[in-house]
Design an enzyme around this catalytic site. Structure first.
Site, PDB file in Angstrom:
ATOM      1  N   GLY A  22       0.839  -1.194   0.000  1.00  0.00           N
ATOM      2  CA  GLY A  22       0.000   0.000   0.000  1.00  0.00           C
ATOM      3  C   GLY A  22       0.868   1.235   0.000  1.00  0.00           C
ATOM      4  O   GLY A  22       2.074   1.174   0.250  1.00  0.00           O
ATOM      5  N   ALA A  23       0.252   2.402  -0.286  1.00  0.00           N
ATOM      6  CA  ALA A  23       0.987   3.663  -0.311  1.00  0.00           C
ATOM      7  C   ALA A  23       0.029   4.791  -0.013  1.00  0.00           C
ATOM      8  O   ALA A  23      -1.170   4.702  -0.286  1.00  0.00           O
ATOM      9  CB  ALA A  23       1.660   3.880  -1.669  1.00  0.00           C
ATOM     10  N   GLY A  25      -0.039   9.264   1.714  1.00  0.00           N
ATOM     11  CA  GLY A  25       0.659  10.513   1.938  1.00  0.00           C
ATOM     12  C   GLY A  25       1.801  10.401   2.937  1.00  0.00           C
ATOM     13  O   GLY A  25       2.755  11.166   2.882  1.00  0.00           O
ATOM     14  N   GLY A  27       3.682   7.538   3.504  1.00  0.00           N
ATOM     15  CA  GLY A  27       4.769   6.684   3.065  1.00  0.00           C
ATOM     16  C   GLY A  27       4.260   5.483   2.293  1.00  0.00           C
ATOM     17  O   GLY A  27       3.161   5.493   1.759  1.00  0.00           O
ATOM     18  N   LYS A  43       7.304  -0.639   6.535  1.00  0.00           N
ATOM     19  CA  LYS A  43       6.717   0.683   6.312  1.00  0.00           C
ATOM     20  C   LYS A  43       7.826   1.723   6.287  1.00  0.00           C
ATOM     21  O   LYS A  43       8.626   1.824   7.209  1.00  0.00           O
ATOM     22  CB  LYS A  43       5.721   1.026   7.425  1.00  0.00           C
ATOM     23  CG  LYS A  43       4.628  -0.012   7.574  1.00  0.00           C
ATOM     24  CD  LYS A  43       3.564   0.436   8.564  1.00  0.00           C
ATOM     25  CE  LYS A  43       2.467  -0.614   8.653  1.00  0.00           C
ATOM     26  NZ  LYS A  43       1.299  -0.149   9.429  1.00  0.00           N
ATOM     27  N   ASP A 137      -7.709   1.220  15.741  1.00  0.00           N
ATOM     28  CA  ASP A 137      -8.257   0.886  14.420  1.00  0.00           C
ATOM     29  C   ASP A 137      -8.447  -0.622  14.287  1.00  0.00           C
ATOM     30  O   ASP A 137      -7.996  -1.247  13.333  1.00  0.00           O
ATOM     31  CB  ASP A 137      -7.349   1.406  13.312  1.00  0.00           C
ATOM     32  CG  ASP A 137      -8.066   1.465  11.948  1.00  0.00           C
ATOM     33  OD1 ASP A 137      -9.304   1.405  11.934  1.00  0.00           O
ATOM     34  OD2 ASP A 137      -7.380   1.560  10.928  1.00  0.00           O
TER      35      ASP A 137
END
Length: 715
Positions: A22-23, A25, A27, A43, A137
């Site tokens: 994933g990517a 804002g 990183g 990450k 989360d």
């Protein structure tokens, strides 16, 4: 997962990079292999964030805390370097599918499996809390399933695409439907271990029933039910399990069981045979597939754009994403009127031809907007085809859905079936976009719209799904309060803000009010006042605002007529502060009904007046000349940019047939500078970067005046 791009390094901290997970804002998250051969989720934080000493200090502190998490059912931190030019942290990679994927693909889990899941996740939370962390989360996507038990991931570190979990304040961190009431209210000081217990209860309810306990729909509706409504647990057939989950979902944090109490009540479960019979083979196959990934093929074509990595084949994308291919049946019987204005074929035999469609309301109540969208797209197509250096010709197909949901579904069916159409601009209303979105998504046909109610569309379509082909160019309603906060802080400061919550639009009004209450303008005070849906009298609300010595009054509803009543009441009371609202109110109806009382009202919006934007000057001249008008209608500039975005991404795709899935992938990866703003999508998903697309307007001399991008508006 996605292939590495040309700008990705080959290794980080001794870890060989294999693919992108994933990517965003903040990183990029990579699948990596350590020097010892172990897989890791690595990450990397972007250098611009690491340049902030405060951010680096928080990252260092949180990485150290995360490294202390020592639990069997968590993904442990295996390495980190907070001092690197681009700080990074690696955790053990779990190759199994997520709980979200499993339930979506195979249905709810049986009660005994849910109990075993709860017991292990309670142990995982105990380890997280012992490290002085709060997860914040917990959701089905952050629970991965292995053969011996689940793993809780993404605990307490700087998450890609968001603020740090431990230090962010005054924002809602988490996923609507799985966050606690204290998170929904953005009361960061109240978010502690009991918040994680509430979220765990939501996850277990989802695992047992296949749906979140507070339902779906728009974000404000889900948040409202989380704070004020009762959970739906009727699908949990085991009485003891249902009672325990209900206790986790108590509104009062003190009434929820503690994590040790939860662990004791779930009982003891071994690691063998905890899953229903059909799942072990699925998990084993998925794990084996990921564990045998080949070495990455790195893009090396000279001059290839760095923001548009080559797409994997659709087969590989679906295999890695765990997504099943869907074949559409050509159904539906609603009539669609074709305009008969399809563009003629290209006359250049050697130049490929690409067909883009527009689906809009051209004959219903929204025909003014539909006409503007059509005009904007047609001008863009004509200008493209007039370029001598164009790599392909554009053809245009127009379909009128008249603003009707059934006709929108039929229009989508026809466009999906037309193999020439590689992208669709539109639809142009809430009802039609929501009706058509699912068909476009299943067919991988990009649907690019900037005119539907974004919050409803974001809620109906999983924008984080890596295969979603629905692209919403308009920022979400959850962000539309930000321009008002800045205006009342930096342009015309208001230390005392009064919010009029219109119960005629309860969910929308609550969302707007919640944003301003969580981020008080000028760090001042905020007073909230509700107006009942069955009254049009805003006099009492205005009297309360005057009594509170309000310097700003924000109407938080979505009705132009009711906002006008509020405006007239403010004028009658002699209010001299700043009145404000959102773009839902900024209509000719408001100006007519409010009359002189509309003067000075400030609006946050997601659309522009191109005549006041320097990059749009040529477009405005061409538009006026082409259509013989004195001004550019609302929506035309955004339509011009939508076509430009699609054409920009089509340019490097070669002369062969356009693969819709490949085009979807490239759209998600691109950053495109249009005449209204720059368009880019977060986390390689279909969710647009919001900041560039939020603007301010003010009524002056009876006419709305465009002030500009909200962060650039001066005193």
């Amino acid at each position: 997962m996605r292939p590495l791009t040309a700008q990705d390094p080959e290794s980080v901290g001794g870890h060989r990079l294999l693919a992108r997970i994933g990517a965003g804002g903040m990183g990029v998250v990579y699948l990596a292999r350590s020097e010892g051969g172990a897989l890791a989720a690595l990450k990397v934080i972007r250098a611009e964030h690491a340049a902030d000493p405060g951010f680096r200090a928080r990252f260092r502190r949180e990485a150290q805390a995360a490294a202390r998490v020592d639990g069997r059912w968590t993904a442990p931190v295996t390495a980190a370097d907070p001092e690197a030019a681009e700080p990074w942290i690696a955790t053990a990679f779990v190759p199994g599918p997520s709980l979200a994927e499993t339930v979506a693909g195979h249905g709810p889990l049986p009660p005994d499996t849910v109990r075993a899941l709860g017991a292990r996740l309670a142990e995982a939370l105990a380890a997280v809390h012992a490290a002085k962390l709060v997860h914040r989360d917990i959701k089905p996507g952050n629970v991965l399933l292995a053969l011996d038990g689940p793993r809780l991931i993404d605990f307490g570190i700087a998450r890609v695409g968001g603020a740090t979990a431990l230090t962010a304040t005054d924002v809602v961190i988490g996923t609507p439907g799985y966050l606690s009431p204290e998170q929904a209210r953005a009361r960061d000081e109240e978010v502690g271990p009991p918040s994680d217990v509430f979220s765990l209860g939501c996850v277990l309810a989802y695992a047992a029933t296949g749906r979140p306990p507070f339902g779906g729909g728009t974000v404000p509706a889900v948040l409202f039910r989380t704070v004020h409504g009762e959970p739906r647990l009727d699908g949990i057939t085991d009485d003891g399990l249902r009672i325990l989950v209900a206790r986790c979902l108590a509104k009062d944090p003190a009434a929820r069981p503690t994590v040790p109490e939860l662990r004791a009540e779930f009982g003891d479960f071994g690691t063998d045979d905890w899953l229903p019979p059909t799942l072990p083979a699925v998990i084993a196959e998925r794990s084996a597939r990921v564990l045998h990934l080949p070495e990455p093929e790195r893009p090396s074509a000279p001059g290839a754009p760095v923001d548009e990595p080559p797409a994997p084949s659709r087969r590989r994308l679906l295999v890695l994403g765990g997504t099943a291919a869907v074949v559409l049946a050509a159904g539906g019987s609603a009539a669609v009127r074709l305009t008969g204005r399809d563009d003629p074929p290209s006359t250049a035999a050697s130049r490929p031809r690409r067909t883009v469609a527009v689906q809009a309301d051209l004959s219903g109540s929204g025909k003014a907007l539909g006409a503007s969208v059509e005009h904007g797209v047609r001008l863009a197509v004509e200008q493209h085809n007039a370029r001598a250096d164009r790599p392909f010709d554009l053809a245009l197909r127009m379909l009128d859905d008249a603003g009707d949901a059934d006709r929108a579904k039929e229009a989508a069916r026809r466009l999906v079936a037309d193999g020439r159409v590689c992208a669709v601009i539109g639809p142009t209303s809430d009802a039609t976009a929501l009706a058509a979105a699912d068909r476009y998504k299943k067919a991988f046909l990009p649907m690019v719209t900037a005119w539907a109610g974004s919050d409803s569309l974001y809620a109906a379509v999983d924008m984080k799904n890596p295969t979603s082909s629905v692209f919403q160019l308009r920022p979400s309603d959850t962000a539309i309060g930000a321009p008002l906060v800045r205006y009342l802080t930096s342009v015309r400061p208001a230390r005392r803000t009064f919010l009029v919550e219109d119960q005629a639009a309860r969910d929308y009004s609550w969302l707007i009010a919640q944003r301003l209450a969580a981020n008080p303008p000028s760090n001042g005070t905020v007073v909230r006042h509700q107006v009942a849906a069955d009254t049009g009298d805003f006099g009492p609300a205005v009297a309360a605002a005057v009594a509170a010595r309000a310097q700003a009054v924000v109407y938080c509803g979505d009705s132009s007529r009711r906002a006008a009543s509020c405006a007239r009441a403010l004028r009658a009371a002699g209010f001299t502060g700043t009145p404000a609202a959102t773009e839902a109110v900024l209509t000719p109806e408001f100006l007519r009904a409010a009359g002189p009382a509309a003067e000075g009202w400030v609006f946050s919006a997601t659309f522009v007046d191109p005549s006041r934007l320097a990059p749009a000057a040529a477009f405005v001249r061409s538009f006026k000349k082409r259509y013989g008008v004195r001004s550019v209608g609302r929506g035309a500039a955004e339509a011009y940019d939508a076509l430009g975005l699609v054409a920009h991404v089509l340019a490097p795709m070669g002369a062969g047939p356009v693969d819709r899935g490949n085009l979807t992938h490239r759209l998600r990866a691109v950053s495109y500078r249009g005449i209204t703003r720059t368009f880019a999508f977060r986390d390689r998903a279909a969710e647009v970067d919001e900041e560039p697309g939020l603007f301010l307007w003010r009524v002056e001399h009876g006419t709305p005046l465009f002030l500009g991008q909200y962060q650039e508006v001066k005193v």
